[in-house]
Design a protein around this motif. Structure first.
Motif, PDB file in Angstrom:
ATOM      1  N   THR A 206      -8.863  21.419  -6.705  1.00  0.00           N
ATOM      2  CA  THR A 206      -7.768  20.945  -6.094  1.00  0.00           C
ATOM      3  C   THR A 206      -6.401  21.304  -6.299  1.00  0.00           C
ATOM      4  N   HIS A 207      -6.031  21.051  -7.494  1.00  0.00           N
ATOM      5  CA  HIS A 207      -4.666  21.157  -8.075  1.00  0.00           C
ATOM      6  C   HIS A 207      -4.191  22.407  -8.106  1.00  0.00           C
TER       7      HIS A 207
ATOM      8  N   SER B 299      -5.140  16.122 -18.217  1.00  0.00           N
ATOM      9  CA  SER B 299      -5.497  17.510 -17.902  1.00  0.00           C
ATOM     10  C   SER B 299      -6.220  18.482 -18.953  1.00  0.00           C
TER      11      SER B 299
ATOM     12  N   THR C 193      -9.301  13.956  -9.514  1.00  0.00           N
ATOM     13  CA  THR C 193      -8.961  14.822  -8.780  1.00  0.00           C
ATOM     14  C   THR C 193      -9.467  14.309  -7.447  1.00  0.00           C
TER      15      THR C 193
ATOM     16  N   GLU D   6       5.686  22.535  -7.213  1.00  0.00           N
ATOM     17  CA  GLU D   6       5.698  21.041  -8.052  1.00  0.00           C
ATOM     18  C   GLU D   6       5.572  21.335  -9.583  1.00  0.00           C
TER      19      GLU D   6
ATOM     20  N   ASN E  26      -0.578  17.134 -10.168  1.00  0.00           N
ATOM     21  CA  ASN E  26      -1.178  18.017 -10.838  1.00  0.00           C
ATOM     22  C   ASN E  26      -0.658  18.028 -12.250  1.00  0.00           C
ATOM     23  N   LYS E  27      -1.214  17.288 -13.194  1.00  0.00           N
ATOM     24  CA  LYS E  27      -0.797  16.662 -14.391  1.00  0.00           C
ATOM     25  C   LYS E  27      -0.553  17.896 -15.298  1.00  0.00           C
TER      26      LYS E  27
ATOM     27  N   SER F  52       0.624  22.991  -0.839  1.00  0.00           N
ATOM     28  CA  SER F  52       1.144  23.028  -2.245  1.00  0.00           C
ATOM     29  C   SER F  52       0.147  23.847  -2.890  1.00  0.00           C
ATOM     30  N   GLY F  53       0.296  24.001  -4.405  1.00  0.00           N
ATOM     31  CA  GLY F  53      -0.478  24.988  -5.122  1.00  0.00           C
ATOM     32  C   GLY F  53      -0.316  26.244  -4.658  1.00  0.00           C
TER      33      GLY F  53
ATOM     34  N   SER G 220      -6.641  19.106 -13.656  1.00  0.00           N
ATOM     35  CA  SER G 220      -6.041  17.964 -13.587  1.00  0.00           C
ATOM     36  C   SER G 220      -6.926  16.838 -13.122  1.00  0.00           C
TER      37      SER G 220
ATOM     38  N   GLY H 197      -4.093  23.755  -4.314  1.00  0.00           N
ATOM     39  CA  GLY H 197      -3.411  22.765  -3.426  1.00  0.00           C
ATOM     40  C   GLY H 197      -4.156  22.535  -1.992  1.00  0.00           C
TER      41      GLY H 197
END
Lengths: 657, 374
Positions: A172-173, A269, A288, A419, A316-317, A205-206, A285, A176
């Motif tokens: 996911t992170h 993370s 999720t 981000e 997204n830590k 994102s990502g 991260s 994105g």
């Protein structure tokens, strides 16, 4: 006829004939004019009118480009395109749009909100542009539509291609997500504008956003002959668009998945990096969510659940989370004092559990104190008192210099991710500029144990560890395998050569200035240290921290030399601890969640021949040695086990080139 | 000189057949065939309603023309006024009980066919004037009485047709009548004066026009101003003709008409379709055919012994020329768009009937060229 008729008739006749002649002359002129006009239109301006005629009759339909796929290091598709059944309506081909919509509303059970959204959308686009009624029909809906199709004139059930994330919440992170292009997206990116069709999804994102230009591909174009009413008559040609580039990630799905598993229920993370190539093996991260939920419009219940989760799944830590590094900064502090010749390794401090400074008490984590410790012991046992003293002697500005060199307080991926956060590595100058106050010495002390102003992302800590573990050389973290990137062998060679050069130069002369000194080394993978012995010392102390009795992560060690690794724990306070609380000495579970310490752990290994570095961060996880280190241990075993398979893939790829 | 051949006004059927003008007949037939193909093309390459009825009409009226040709020119002369008043009566009938189509009340229902009397009036006015000026000597032509009568004869149908409303046809009726007046020797100064009056009156007349007529005239001056509205027809027509090129796009391959960009392609814009498919060469060929037809009519007229035959032929030739050039100039963007069919080519029974009646009279003039009309 009357008597003079003969004569009169002749005159009449000649008048008629004369006048006829005049008319005939006019006829010739007019016909000449018509012919000239025809000549002008059909021969002189033929090209112009042919173009206009083609423009009239041909209309292009741009089809959405097919987005490039993401694959992991081993070739598994992690973001692909899957086929879905959709329902399209071209408003101009529908006789009565309203009736159709009402029928569809019944069949598909559209909510009134959805219904009005569709009507609004229809009014905002051109009548010949496709309106997507449903993004993803279930098989049941699809067959129902087909059953009623005869009285749904203008509705077209079609097979379409949409983004699909087969590993669900695992990537996911990193990746994105994609969503319908907004006006902002169009203005920002020329490529998106060029290939835009209604309903086109672009990265938000990502990596989906960062690599948009590679992923987007180009439109297929269908050229149709249309009649005056815009109705398609027949297809003239079809230009196949180019599919977006396939992007290969450096990530190992197995490690990534395992990281997700280990972090289940926790916020935090995990980052794993190759210490030479900078390739990220995992970047997770937690918590999720499944990005597939967003593809066809997430329902509000699910969305509420995600947005209201106190563990902040949307963030997204690894790159956007800023936290105090806690004791994980200590290797850098130790290195900095050695590099700046502030103290020798033999320098000792007597730790009583606390130290006074300008009438302030600074506590060591160990109430009873560590007694007399040298630098190695201090790092191994994470003695705070020692590092207060070391930091005091060092000063914040020299610490800042070393920390920055090793990648703290700087974006790891430059400007690739919107981000990503930079973090803070404070200095006296920084405080003056940003906060507008002078630096207090007391702040230097708590900086020495990674508290205070200093804030880093978990990935920065991983990079820091990796750059220590490879002997102190600069590396460039990456998520994507590029064609022309340097291989492991090239980097290893550059580092070894730099080290050799370094030793030779050092032997030859000490007079050279810093800039001249560094010019001798290749630009990439240049050394970040002044003396390689200092790095060696720090790495050895970290080894002790994990593998020797009294080390803070001794419990999480491996005895098998294959897996043996070195690490440094960290426990970062999120608030000042009052005297009363100190007296109470509560267990982690007794403290409210938001006030619990962050647990950190950085490590590298296998110790004999290090190859991987990792950082584990658990938000409000309590102590680093109790929660973060065990996770790192489990993960590290898998990483080492996967090493050979990874090497195999790597070398076989090498041969391809 | 003319009386020398006054005997032989009765000849056998074979002789009559022999004196037929086969060049004219042939040219009409060719244009008719061309028009049938064009009509077939407007139907999208299928044998549909327009094509069928056009071919039937052309065949029926062509045969009718040949039969009518054998009627002595004398009888045409004798019934000239009756013919005019009969058509006038139909026009009045149309004004009150006519069938309304596309905003204009111009058809009368005659049970078998729907007739458009205004089209027939184009011919009737020529016959009527030819008869009138046949008797009048040149020196009396410009008498007030002899000027006023034809003007009244002309103005009544024009007013009726304008009120239908049908500006195009009324202009064509006026032009047909004026041409005969001109040929008959009406003083040039009347034409000059009336032209001046017309120019002065034009703004007032325009203010009485219907909005759509005004728009058409304005559009003519700047068609690009409103490319999807009033200017659409002219622009699309020019595109069609221009894209035809030298050789044309080929039979049934005219994209402009096939894809329905052309308005009224059956009727007023048939030439556009033809020109798009057959190009410059085809257009010139059609023009040559029309020119031959006109020329033949003039030649026939000049060999007629009677003023009636001569005036009619000259008048009909000039009118035919006016219809053709007004239509072509219109579709080529040289004139504002007024409804005016292209003789023989355009779809429309009344127009075809009127044209064929005209040809029949011309043929009759040829066959009975030695006939003296007292």
């Amino acid at each position: 006829m009357i008597s003079s008729g003969e004569d009169s008739n002749v005159r009449k006749l000649s008048t008629i004939n004369r006048r006829m002649f005049i008319i005939s002359a006019a006829k010739v002129i007019v016909f000449g004019g018509i012919i000239t006009r025809l000549f002008n239109l059909q021969i002189n301006q033929n090209k112009k009118y042919l173009t206009l005629s083609d423009k009239n009759r041909l209309r292009e339909w741009k089809l959405p480009p097919i987005r490039g796929e993401f694959i992991d290091y081993f070739g598994n598709v992690v973001a692909g395109n899957s086929e879905v059944y959709q329902l399209h309506v071209v408003p101009e081909q529908v006789e009565n749009f309203k009736t159709l919509m009402v029928r569809l509303k019944d069949i598909l059970n559209l909510s009134p909100k959805e219904f009005s959204r569709l009507v609004k959308k229809k009014n905002s686009q051109k009548p010949w542009e496709t309106l997507v009624i449903s993004e993803n029909l279930t098989w049941e809906q699809f067959s129902k539509i087909n059953f009623f199709l005869h009285d749904l004139e203008g509705a077209k059930p079609v097979l379409s291609v949409v983004r699909d994330y087969p590993y669900k919440d695992n990537y996911t992170h990193i990746l994105g997500y994609v969503s319908e292009a907004s006006v902002k997206d169009l203005n920002e990116n020329e490529n998106v504008k060029k290939n835009h069709v209604p309903g086109l999804r672009v990265g938000k994102s990502g990596l989906e956003k960062a690599l948009e230009n590679d992923l987007i591909g180009t439109n297929s174009i269908q050229r149709y002959e249309v009649n005056a009413y815009g109705k398609r008559i027949n297809q003239i040609d079809h230009v196949e668009g180019i599919k977006g580039k396939k992007i290969r990630l450096t990530i190992d799905t197995e490690v990534q998945k395992y990281a997700n598993e280990l972090m289940a229920g926790k916020a935090g993370s995990v980052s794993v990096m190759d210490i030479y190539t900078g390739e990220l093996i995992a970047l997770h991260s937690s918590p999720t969510f499944d990005p597939n939920l967003f593809l066809h419009g997430i329902d509000s219940e699910e969305w509420k659940k995600i947005i209201k989760d106190p563990l902040k799944p949307l963030m997204n830590k690894s790159i956007s989370g800023l936290y105090s590094p806690g004791s994980t900064i200590k290797p850098i502090v130790a290195l900095s004092v050695l590099e700046n010749d502030v103290i020798s390794t033999k320098f000792k401090v007597y730790c009583t559990g606390k130290t006074e400074f300008y009438e302030q008490t600074y506590h060591c984590w160990k109430k009873k104190g560590h007694r007399s410790v040298n630098l190695r012991e201090a790092l191994k046992q994470s003695c705070d008192t020692y590092f207060y003293e070391a930091a005091r002697l060092l000063g914040v500005d020299r610490l800042n210099e070393t920390a920055k060199k090793f990648g703290l307080g700087e974006k790891v991926f430059d400007n690739m991710f919107i981000e990503e956060k930079k973090g803070v590595v404070p200095s006296t100058k920084w405080k003056k500029e940003v906060i507008g106050e002078n630096w207090y010495l007391g702040e230097t002390l708590i900086n020495g144990i990674g508290q205070g102003y200093i804030q880093t992302t978990p990935l920065q800590l991983c990079l820091m560890t990796a750059q220590l573990a490879n002997g102190g050389f600069k590396i460039f973290p990456k998520l994507v395998v590029e064609k022309n990137q340097k291989t492991y062998e090239e980097i290893k060679y550059a580092i070894d050569k730099n080290l050799e050069d370094f030793k030779r130069v050092k032997k030859d002369s000490f007079i050279e200035k810093g800039s001249e000194f560094f010019n001798k080394f290749s630009k990439s993978n240049y050394p970040l240290f002044r003396n390689p012995e200092n790095i060696k010392f720090v790495l050895d102390a970290m080894y002790g921290s994990t593998n020797e009795v009294f080390g803070t992560s001794y419990k999480s060690r491996f005895d098998d030399p294959k897996y043996k690794y070195a690490g440094k724990t960290g426990t970062a306070q999120v608030k000042r601890i009052t005297e009363e609380e100190r007296e109470l000495d509560l267990k982690t579970s007794q403290i409210p969640y938001e006030q619990r310490d962050h647990a950190l752990f950085v490590a590298f290994g296998p110790y004999k021949k290090p190859r991987y570095a990792l950082s584990v961060f658990i938000e409000h996880g309590g102590s680093g040695s109790a929660t973060a280190a065990p996770i790192a241990r489990k993960l590290f075993k898998l990483i080492v086990d996967r090493h050979e398979i990874r090497e195999k893939i790597r070398t076989s790829n090498l041969m391809d080139i | 000189m003319l009386q020398r051949y006054s005997f032989s006004n009765e000849s056998s059927f074979l002789q009559k057949l022999k004196s037929f003008d086969f060049v004219l007949l042939f040219c009409i037939l060719i244009v008719g065939i061309i028009s049938s193909f064009s009509m077939y093309s407007t139907d999208g390459g299928e044998f549909l309603y327009h094509t069928k009825s056009h071919i039937i009409r052309f065949s029926v009226f062509f045969m009718m023309m040949i039969f009518l040709s054998f009627i002595n020119i004398r009888y045409w002369h004798a019934t000239g006024y009756i013919f005019y008043f009969f058509i006038l009566a139909l026009l009045i009938w149309a004004s009150f009980f006519g069938i309304t189509a596309s905003g204009s009340q111009r058809w009368v229902n005659l049970y078998i066919i729907n007739l458009q009397p205004s089209e027939l009036m184009k011919i009737a006015i020529i016959i009527c004037f030819a008869k009138f000026f046949h008797r009048i000597q040149l020196k009396n032509v410009n008498n007030l009485k002899n000027i006023l009568f034809p003007i009244v004869i002309l103005v009544i149908p024009i007013v009726l047709v304008i009120s239908q409303p049908d500006l195009g046809t009324s202009i064509l009726i006026a032009l047909s009548g004026l041409v005969v007046l001109w040929l008959s020797g009406v003083n040039v100064k009347y034409f000059v004066y009336s032209t001046l009056v017309l120019i002065i009156a034009a703004p007032f007349v325009i203010s009485f026009l219907k909005p759509y007529q005004k728009r058409r005239i304005l559009t003519f001056f700047d068609p690009e101003k409103d490319p999807l509205g009033a200017g659409y027809q002219i622009i699309q027509s020019k595109i069609a003709v221009g894209s035809g090129g030298v050789m044309g796009k080929g039979f049934l391959k005219g994209t402009q008409s096939y894809l329905e960009f052309l308005p009224e392609k059956h009727t007023d814009f048939i030439f556009t379709l033809y020109s798009e498919e057959f190009g410059f060469i085809g257009s010139i060929l059609l023009l040559i055919l029309y020119a031959i037809i006109i020329l033949r009519i003039i030649v026939i007229g000049s060999s007629s012994r009677s003023f009636f035959g001569r005036l009619f032929c000259y008048g009909f030739a000039a009118s035919l020329f006016i219809y053709i050039s007004v239509n072509m100039c219109m579709v080529l963007g040289l004139l504002p768009i007024v409804g005016s069919p292209l003789p023989i080519m355009s779809y429309g029974g009344s127009s075809m009937l009127a044209t064929m009646v005209g040809f029949a009279l011309v043929m009759s003039t040829k066959i009975y060229s030695r006939q003296l009309i007292i």
